[in-house]
Write a protein that holds these residues in place. Sequence first.
Motif, mmCIF file in Angstrom:
data_model
loop_
_atom_site.group_PDB
_atom_site.id
_atom_site.type_symbol
_atom_site.label_atom_id
_atom_site.label_comp_id
_atom_site.label_asym_id
_atom_site.label_seq_id
_atom_site.Cartn_x
_atom_site.Cartn_y
_atom_site.Cartn_z
ATOM 1 N N ASP A 213 0.875 -1.171 0.000
ATOM 2 C CA ASP A 213 0.000 0.000 0.000
ATOM 3 C C ASP A 213 0.914 1.224 0.000
ATOM 4 O O ASP A 213 1.454 1.603 1.035
ATOM 5 N N TRP A 214 1.109 1.840 -1.159
ATOM 6 C CA TRP A 214 2.140 2.857 -1.334
ATOM 7 C C TRP A 214 1.641 4.258 -0.968
ATOM 8 O O TRP A 214 0.507 4.620 -1.270
ATOM 9 N N ILE A 215 2.538 5.037 -0.334
ATOM 10 C CA ILE A 215 2.255 6.424 -0.006
ATOM 11 C C ILE A 215 3.506 7.249 -0.278
ATOM 12 O O ILE A 215 4.635 6.822 0.015
ATOM 13 N N HIS A 216 3.313 8.428 -0.874
ATOM 14 C CA HIS A 216 4.447 9.318 -1.128
ATOM 15 C C HIS A 216 4.965 9.864 0.200
ATOM 16 O O HIS A 216 4.188 10.180 1.112
ATOM 17 N N ALA A 217 6.284 9.976 0.314
ATOM 18 C CA ALA A 217 6.900 10.410 1.569
ATOM 19 C C ALA A 217 6.423 11.800 2.000
ATOM 20 O O ALA A 217 6.357 12.082 3.209
ATOM 21 N N ASP A 218 6.078 12.655 1.057
ATOM 22 C CA ASP A 218 5.584 13.980 1.438
ATOM 23 C C ASP A 218 4.222 13.876 2.125
ATOM 24 O O ASP A 218 3.931 14.625 3.065
ATOM 25 N N ASP A 219 3.395 12.937 1.678
ATOM 26 C CA ASP A 219 2.110 12.717 2.346
ATOM 27 C C ASP A 219 2.313 12.132 3.736
ATOM 28 O O ASP A 219 1.599 12.488 4.686
ATOM 29 N N TYR A 237 -2.351 6.230 15.144
ATOM 30 C CA TYR A 237 -3.002 6.606 13.890
ATOM 31 C C TYR A 237 -2.317 5.875 12.745
ATOM 32 O O TYR A 237 -1.089 5.873 12.644
ATOM 33 N N LEU A 238 -3.111 5.257 11.878
ATOM 34 C CA LEU A 238 -2.575 4.608 10.684
ATOM 35 C C LEU A 238 -2.569 5.601 9.523
ATOM 36 O O LEU A 238 -3.537 6.329 9.319
ATOM 37 N N ILE A 239 -1.452 5.609 8.782
ATOM 38 C CA ILE A 239 -1.265 6.549 7.680
ATOM 39 C C ILE A 239 -1.187 5.778 6.371
ATOM 40 O O ILE A 239 -0.303 4.945 6.182
ATOM 41 N N GLY A 240 -2.117 6.061 5.462
ATOM 42 C CA GLY A 240 -2.116 5.418 4.155
ATOM 43 C C GLY A 240 -2.815 6.279 3.132
ATOM 44 O O GLY A 240 -3.574 7.190 3.477
ATOM 45 N N ALA A 241 -2.563 5.997 1.857
ATOM 46 C CA ALA A 241 -3.114 6.822 0.770
ATOM 47 C C ALA A 241 -3.862 5.983 -0.255
ATOM 48 O O ALA A 241 -3.997 6.371 -1.413
ATOM 49 N N ARG A 277 0.507 -9.312 1.561
ATOM 50 C CA ARG A 277 -0.219 -8.065 1.269
ATOM 51 C C ARG A 277 -0.300 -7.195 2.507
ATOM 52 O O ARG A 277 -0.553 -7.684 3.601
ATOM 53 N N TYR A 278 -0.075 -5.884 2.316
ATOM 54 C CA TYR A 278 -0.333 -4.878 3.338
ATOM 55 C C TYR A 278 -1.413 -3.946 2.808
ATOM 56 O O TYR A 278 -1.433 -3.608 1.619
ATOM 57 N N ALA A 279 -2.281 -3.496 3.690
ATOM 58 C CA ALA A 279 -3.311 -2.535 3.285
ATOM 59 C C ALA A 279 -3.736 -1.727 4.505
ATOM 60 O O ALA A 279 -4.049 -2.302 5.552
ATOM 61 N N ILE A 280 -3.746 -0.423 4.381
ATOM 62 C CA ILE A 280 -3.991 0.496 5.496
ATOM 63 C C ILE A 280 -5.378 1.125 5.396
ATOM 64 O O ILE A 280 -5.779 1.612 4.331
ATOM 65 N N ASP A 281 -6.078 1.140 6.516
ATOM 66 C CA ASP A 281 -7.307 1.917 6.655
ATOM 67 C C ASP A 281 -6.970 3.164 7.480
ATOM 68 O O ASP A 281 -6.777 3.078 8.693
ATOM 69 N N SER A 282 -6.881 4.310 6.818
ATOM 70 C CA SER A 282 -6.488 5.547 7.501
ATOM 71 C C SER A 282 -7.682 6.433 7.836
ATOM 72 O O SER A 282 -7.536 7.641 8.020
ATOM 73 N N TRP A 291 -6.907 14.996 7.971
ATOM 74 C CA TRP A 291 -5.788 14.862 7.030
ATOM 75 C C TRP A 291 -6.241 14.226 5.724
ATOM 76 O O TRP A 291 -7.112 13.355 5.709
ATOM 77 N N GLN A 292 -5.629 14.672 4.611
ATOM 78 C CA GLN A 292 -5.847 14.080 3.299
ATOM 79 C C GLN A 292 -4.516 14.020 2.557
ATOM 80 O O GLN A 292 -3.701 14.931 2.673
#
Length: 332
Positions: A213-219, A237-241, A277-282, A291-292
Amino acid sequence: MTRLLVTGGAGFIGSNFVHHVIDHTDHDVTVLDKLTYAGNRASLDGIPADRLSFVHGDITDVAVVDELVAQADAVVHYAAESHNDNSLHDPKPFLDTNIVGTYTLLEAARRHGTRYHHISTDEVYGDLELDDPARFTESTPYNPSSPYSSTKAGSDLLVRAWVRSFGVQATISNCSNNYGPYQHVEKFIPRQITNVVRGIRPKLYGAGENVRDWIHADDHSSAVLTILERGAIGETYLIGADGERNNKQVVEQILELMGQPRDAYDHVTDRAGHDLRYAIDSSKLRAELGWQPRYSDFDAGLAATIEWYRANEAWWTPAKDATEAFYASKGQ
């Protein structure tokens, strides 16, 4: 807050956070970094000297840590041994840094009453089946599968214990896989990008079906800053995009964005114990703190990352040959 102590601030996500803080706040930053192979002082180039102090040191050094925490309004703890392959080869540094280092920082935060935010990973939750519709949440039981993820899970539990037992003013965030500028070429996305830049075919573990589950480092950085400023003490808090892609899809998209045939890669020996598999519910982070992510389009973020590596070959070249020699020795 006016002065942040950022551990591991010359590493990948730590340096991105430092740049984000300097660009978006009035805070000054002190970076404490051991400058292991994954730390690069050049990742902080361009930051004004009056906003940044750099200390070359180890988070397990009680005297160094105590002095810096005493001077800080908040600590953001990024420093970690984090590469799964390396943890399988030699687990000891992961215990030293991730467990003992976190303990050392927590004790300093306890002594000085300093706000503390702990950076962790979704890998503490283990993995999900490829066809499982579920995603990790803050209540998912821990089920780590490697020396890396188990030591990160242990560090999370230390933070929770120090909050409950000693009243340390701490929060935790667990993030999905990061990509973006300043990431070491041993990691999946920069390794494939830099291979293509050099005219080398990318390498894909096994069948490439493993999902991240990919997220840009700036996010990631903007989410951490949001939690630091508005998060509830003691909360995770879980962080995902919402960036789920399997490794095969990522390699093929890199090739397409770089003007190569989508099948111009080689399969190599799979990693031992490779999580599926990894998957985040943020949703908690989004609903409670507003946050968005900025890079909700993974392809756009990946294209920007490719351009950064193309434009900054001098940054990654010194580590490239040794990294590829190491993987070649393992048949990968």
